[in-house]
Design an enzyme around this catalytic site. Structure first.
Site, PDB file in Angstrom:
ATOM      1  N   GLU A 165       0.790  -1.236   0.000  1.00 45.99           N
ATOM      2  CA  GLU A 165       0.000   0.000   0.000  1.00 45.99           C
ATOM      3  C   GLU A 165       0.823   1.288   0.000  1.00 45.99           C
ATOM      4  OE1 GLU A 165      -2.894   0.018   3.116  1.00 45.99           O
ATOM      5  OE2 GLU A 165      -3.971  -1.712   2.349  1.00 45.99           O
ATOM      6  N   GLU A 193      -5.186  -8.462   1.113  1.00 47.43           N
ATOM      7  CA  GLU A 193      -5.618  -8.150   2.478  1.00 47.43           C
ATOM      8  C   GLU A 193      -7.088  -7.770   2.467  1.00 47.43           C
ATOM      9  OE1 GLU A 193      -3.663  -5.122   4.801  1.00 47.43           O
ATOM     10  OE2 GLU A 193      -1.681  -5.924   4.358  1.00 47.43           O
TER      11      GLU A 193
HETATM   12  C1  GAL Z   1      -3.644  -2.229   5.982  1.00 44.24           C
HETATM   13  C2  GAL Z   1      -2.234  -2.565   6.353  1.00 44.24           C
HETATM   14  C3  GAL Z   1      -2.146  -3.605   7.417  1.00 44.24           C
HETATM   15  C4  GAL Z   1      -3.192  -3.494   8.487  1.00 44.24           C
HETATM   16  C5  GAL Z   1      -4.556  -3.192   7.920  1.00 44.24           C
HETATM   17  C6  GAL Z   1      -5.637  -2.927   8.941  1.00 44.24           C
HETATM   18  O1  GAL Z   1      -3.709  -0.994   5.370  1.00 44.24           O
HETATM   19  O2  GAL Z   1      -1.536  -3.019   5.232  1.00 44.24           O
HETATM   20  O3  GAL Z   1      -0.836  -3.592   7.911  1.00 44.24           O
HETATM   21  O4  GAL Z   1      -2.802  -2.665   9.488  1.00 44.24           O
HETATM   22  O5  GAL Z   1      -4.510  -2.103   7.055  1.00 44.24           O
HETATM   23  O6  GAL Z   1      -5.666  -1.594   9.321  1.00 44.24           O
END
Ligand code: GAL
Length: 452
Positions: free
Chosen positions: A173, A362
């Site tokens: 990201e 994710e």
């Molecule tokens: C994403 C990030 C993760 C995690 C997730 C939840 O943006 O890559 O490390 O923290 O958000 O907030």
């Protein structure tokens, strides 16, 4: 919970679909000074008063550094095939550049070997926000030297682990760490200002493509991707000013990094911020170098955003109308729960000609879990995954080339500026005793993956 939970099963996604769970180094490893590790920007940021909720620090976190063998057994027990983790740059190169730390190298060899022994497929993320502090002193992502520093780091990792690991993610990201870290000051290193932001954007976009090329050259039979956050941006009303505000934010949230990566250059819409970016970076010279032919694009989706025009917000002139205010379903973070929006973002990424394959690298949620008599009955999270996976299946069944889904995250961990209160895990962690307890959502995933 509704009865439709029982209908969804992993096998509907096909036999080759990659089911994974993700973690990151800074959020999980702890052991922040062990075996020659150098400090990262987050270690320093956490020491600054008032930056992190509850004055939490990532120094010990879930102690994955010492407990990885047991934790991988849990990954296996829950039925996941893929394990996504990141490499701490400052374990490998404590000063960011210069001398390689053999003990740091050895740790990831041991972790990878353990994955392979258990039949788990390792996916390495090269950069998940934990820049070596020594490099931040020299300007960090705002410095054009990042390209050189990052290339060296990628080269060391690819040479070390490339024989064993074929799956690589270059950046996690870039929009999140450049905007939160260099414009809004809400993440490490806590910098603010437009120029810092725009410089870090360009250096990150350049590093991302270069990282891909380096891995391609070093690792045989590699499968290379990089990840992007995305959030559908919706106007609060149909007023042209709100629509224009939504469009400005959309450029930042969904196009700024993806389009140059695909060879389209930075978005050049009539938007002051983009004009500044083009002038500051002389973007027109770099269209080719910003491009890399990634094998897959990692899509990360947590929430859509609704915005309205706001003249008090400089340049972007948009402000969010929160889910709570609109009285729509939301997570413990206040993030809107909207699986249809997730579905639309997948379709939108897929519509780009140069996106070959998508992995949802994710997706997950924080809810206020309660551990009662050794049980965490996180029904809301079960419901969340059920809804999001249903939306994903809908996209897949329409022929979208989406080949994997990685849940965020294995266990409760250091959630950046939110510290330890925002629990996203499938496994509950007691941060005092390091006791792990599989939540109902973890059990739900196991059943889902095994087709029960
Ligand atoms: C994403 C990030 C993760 C995690 C997730 C939840 O943006 O890559 O490390 O923290 O958000 O907030």
């Amino acid at each position: 919970m509704n009865s439709s939970h029982h209908k969804l099963a992993a096998k509907s996604f096909g036999n080759n679909f990659l089911w994974g769970v993700a973690i990151s180094a800074l959020q999980n490893e702890g052991a922040y000074t062990s075996d020659g590790r150098g400090l990262s920007v987050w270690d320093l940021y956490a020491k600054r008063y008032g930056k992190i909720k509850g004055s939490a620090t990532p120094f010990d976190s879930c102690d994955f550094y010492h407990r990885y063998k047991d934790d991988l057994l849990l990954v296996k027990a829950l039925g996941f095939k893929v394990f996504r983790f990141s490499i701490s740059w400052s374990r490998i190169l404590p000063e960011g550049t210069g001398k390689v730390n053999k003990q740091g190298i050895a740790f990831y060899h041991a972790l990878i070997d353990e994955c392979l022994k258990l039949g788990l497929v390792p996916f390495i993320t090269l950069y998940h926000w934990d820049l070596p502090a020594a490099l931040e002193k020299e300007g960090g992502w705002t410095s054009h030297l990042m390209l050189k520093w990052f290339s060296r780091f990628v080269m060391v990792c690819a040479q070390e682990y490339g024989d064993k690991v074929k799956n690589w993610i270059v950046l996690n990201e870039p929009m999140a760490f450049t905007s939160l870290g260099y414009m809004l000051g809400k993440h490490a290193p806590g910098k603010t200002g437009l120029n810092n932001f725009l410089l870090s954007v360009h250096n990150a976009a350049m590093a991302q493509a270069e990282g891909g090329r380096i891995i391609r050259n070093i690792v045989r039979h590699s499968y290379i991707g990089t990840t992007f956050s995305c959030s559908e941006v919706m106007p609060y009303t149909n007023h042209p000013k709100d629509i224009a505000a939504a469009n400005r934010l959309d450029i930042l949230m969904n196009r700024l990094f993806l389009e140059p990566t695909l060879g389209l250059g930075y978005p050049d819409d009539q938007f002051l911020l983009m004009e500044k970016l083009h002038l500051l970076t002389r973007a027109w010279k770099y269209t080719e170098r910003l491009k890399f032919d990634f094998d897959f694009i990692g899509l990360q989706n947590y929430f859509p955003i609704t915005v309205k025009h706001s003249s008090v917000i400089p340049i972007i002139q948009a402000s969010e109308v929160k889910a709570v205010t609109r009285k729509v379903p939301h997570t413990g973070m206040g993030w809107e729960i909207n699986p249809d929006s997730f579905y639309r973002m997948i379709k939108r990424f897929d519509a780009y000609e140069n996106v070959k394959e998508i992995i949802v690298s994710e997706n997950g949620a924080f809810f206020k879990d309660k551990l009662v008599n050794g049980v965490v009955n996180d029904e809301q999270r079960v419901d969340y995954f059920n809804q999001y996976l249903t939306a994903l299946l809908r996209a897949k069944n329409e022929g979208i080339a989406v080949n994997g889904y990685f849940a965020w995250t294995l266990m409760d961990n250091f959630e950046w500026s939110e510290g330890f209160h925002a629990r996203f895990g499938l496994i509950h962690v007691d941060f005092k005793t390091q006791l792990r307890t599989v939540k109902a959502s973890g059990h739900w995933f196991r059943d889902f993956l095994q087709g029960h």
